[in-house]
Design a protein around this motif. Structure first.
Motif, short mmCIF file in Angstrom:
data_model
loop_
_atom_site.label_atom_id
_atom_site.label_comp_id
_atom_site.label_asym_id
_atom_site.label_seq_id
_atom_site.Cartn_x
_atom_site.Cartn_y
_atom_site.Cartn_z
N TRP A 288 -29.61 9.60 -50.13
CA TRP A 288 -30.01 8.18 -50.05
C TRP A 288 -28.91 7.43 -49.32
CZ3 TRP A 288 -34.22 5.45 -50.37
CH2 TRP A 288 -34.10 4.06 -50.44
N PRO A 289 -29.20 6.68 -48.25
CA PRO A 289 -30.51 6.43 -47.67
C PRO A 289 -31.10 7.71 -47.09
CG PRO A 289 -28.83 4.94 -46.75
CD PRO A 289 -28.12 5.97 -47.55
N GLY A 290 -32.41 7.84 -47.20
CA GLY A 290 -33.12 9.02 -46.76
C GLY A 290 -34.37 9.21 -47.59
N ALA A 291 -34.91 10.40 -47.57
CA ALA A 291 -36.13 10.66 -48.34
C ALA A 291 -35.83 11.43 -49.61
CB ALA A 291 -37.13 11.42 -47.48
N GLY A 292 -34.55 11.42 -50.00
CA GLY A 292 -34.15 12.16 -51.20
C GLY A 292 -34.81 11.66 -52.47
N PHE A 293 -35.32 10.41 -52.43
CA PHE A 293 -35.98 9.86 -53.64
C PHE A 293 -37.22 10.66 -54.01
CE2 PHE A 293 -37.93 7.72 -50.05
CZ PHE A 293 -39.27 7.78 -50.37
N THR A 294 -37.79 11.41 -53.03
CA THR A 294 -38.98 12.22 -53.35
C THR A 294 -38.61 13.36 -54.32
OG1 THR A 294 -38.57 13.60 -51.42
CG2 THR A 294 -40.11 11.79 -51.13
N HIS A 295 -37.33 13.66 -54.41
CA HIS A 295 -36.88 14.70 -55.34
C HIS A 295 -36.23 14.07 -56.57
CE1 HIS A 295 -37.58 17.14 -51.81
NE2 HIS A 295 -37.42 18.23 -52.53
N SER A 296 -36.91 13.07 -57.13
CA SER A 296 -36.39 12.44 -58.34
C SER A 296 -37.49 12.42 -59.39
CB SER A 296 -35.95 11.00 -58.03
OG SER A 296 -37.07 10.23 -57.69
#
Lengths: 98, 301
Positions: B63-71
């Motif tokens: 994060w910032p990025g698309a890492g929130f999809t793995h939460s």
């Protein structure tokens, strides 16, 4: 090579082939679905090694058993049902000539 | 990231959830975190236009990025939307379990996952194998199947074949999988004119794909690349380890602890204020009986 030994070896080979063929037919008749899944595995893995992007993707991969186990056999059965059999073709041909 | 595990663990989850969750939803949930992002991680071209992340690992898990999809909360949000708009409890629960299984499994690579995003942006990782997505898809596959990752996938294949093989039978499909999600399976049956044999082939497709890709990618890694096999913890040694988190260990532990507590509080508050109401409004197939706090009607005293 001794002709008698050659004939005997040929006979053994044919006998083995006949036995294998009848075993395969029996397997097919008794476990058609299992054989189709095995074919799917045997085809998919080498295809995956050589055609990685096309084959080893989650859409094609998940639908591959459906294609091999259901769609292709159904398509072949339909094709066979719509085509006249060899005997029927022969009968028609002889009917036409007479 | 895990490769085939995300397909294989679905059957194990299915065995334990039985009729309480839809198998297709579990499978969708298990794909969800990577569904849109994976293409950008590896990069792709449309004509002359190239698409891809500048820093693939950070984009994928940071994060910032698309890492929130793995939460954990990402799964909750999507499952809540499914519950709100379809009213299907089996789909909401299935998606949530599948998504969480993916997120938890992915902590095993060196990139880790931000389990408690947005309350903590620290990646939790066991560092079992190296995240090699920045090397491109084929190199990533070769590195993964030359590392403990390949063993991890094989372990899951064994788990399914030994402990969850009962879920692969036609009888199980007929008596558990379809009754848990009758509308969708009936729709596929009607829409595409597929008999049970074809539907079972679709259901078994995840196992087929998972198992075959383990073998295919392993053969590729062993015989079509010069990557050597390194099953040691944190392998393979020849791939450079890239860590997203730059703080100290104890700062990370503190952040994760706070994140875990706040995530738990957020889940309880969301459940009490909103999700419970949506859950009670939702519906189940007739075969499903729920107990405890997920029971269809709240217990009256």
């Amino acid at each position: 090579m001794d002709p008698a030994a050659h004939r005997s070896s040929r006979r053994r080979t044919w006998s083995w082939l006949r036995r294998t063929w009848s075993w395969l037919r029996r397997m097919w008749e008794e476990h058609e679905e299992g054989v189709l899944y095995t074919i799917a595995v045997v085809v998919y893995i080498p295809a995956g090694v050589f055609l990685k992007t096309v084959v080893l993707n989650w859409i094609f991969g998940i639908l591959f058993p459906l294609i091999v186990v259901y769609l292709i056999p159904t398509w072949i059965r339909r094709l066979r049902a719509s085509e006249p059999s060899g005997r029927e073709r022969g009968r028609r041909a002889s009917g036409a000539s007479s | 990231m895990s490769w085939a595990t995300h397909e294989l663990e679905n059957y194990f989850i299915q065995k334990h959830s039985k009729v309480k969750a839809s198998f297709l939803a579990i499978a969708l949930g298990a794909f969800a975190p990577d569904l849109i992002t994976k293409g950008f991680v590896y990069g792709f071209h449309i004509g002359d236009w190239g698409f891809g992340a500048e820093n693939p690992i950070k984009f994928h898990r940071g994060w910032p990025g698309a890492g929130f999809t793995h939460s954990l909360l990402f799964g909750v949000v999507i499952a809540a939307l499914i519950l709100r708009f379809t009213g299907s409890r089996g789909w909401a629960l299935g998606f949530l379990i599948g998504d969480w299984a993916h997120v938890v499994t992915d902590i095993n690579d060196t990139a880790g996952t931000m389990l408690f995003f947005p309350f903590s942006t620290v990646q939790i990782t066991t560092g079992m194998w190296k995240h090699a997505a920045y090397t491109g898809r084929y190199n990533d596959a070769a590195a993964y199947y030359s590392s403990p990752g390949g063993l991890w996938d094989t372990f899951w294949l064994g788990i399914v074949l030994v402990f969850a093989r009962g879920t692969l039978t036609k009888r199980y499909f007929r008596e558990v999988v379809v009754p848990a999600d009758p509308r969708v399976w009936a729709w596929i049956h009607r829409r595409f004119n597929l008999p049970e044999r074809a539907l079972v082939a679709i259901y078994r497709g995840w196992l087929f794909y998972g198992g075959c890709r383990i073998v295919a990618w392993t053969l590729f890694a062993r015989f079509r690349t010069d990557y050597s096999w390194d099953p040691s913890w944190g392998g393979p040694w020849y791939i450079e380890r890239v860590d997203i988190y730059a703080g100290t260990f104890w700062e990370g532990v503190w952040s994760v602890t706070i994140g875990a507590v706040l995530t738990a509080i957020a889940l309880v508050v969301c459940w009490k204020l909103l999700l419970r109401r949506w859950w009670q409004r939702g519906s189940d197939p007739p075969i499903v009986e729920r107990h405890g706090f997920l029971a269809a009607e709240p217990a009256r005293t």
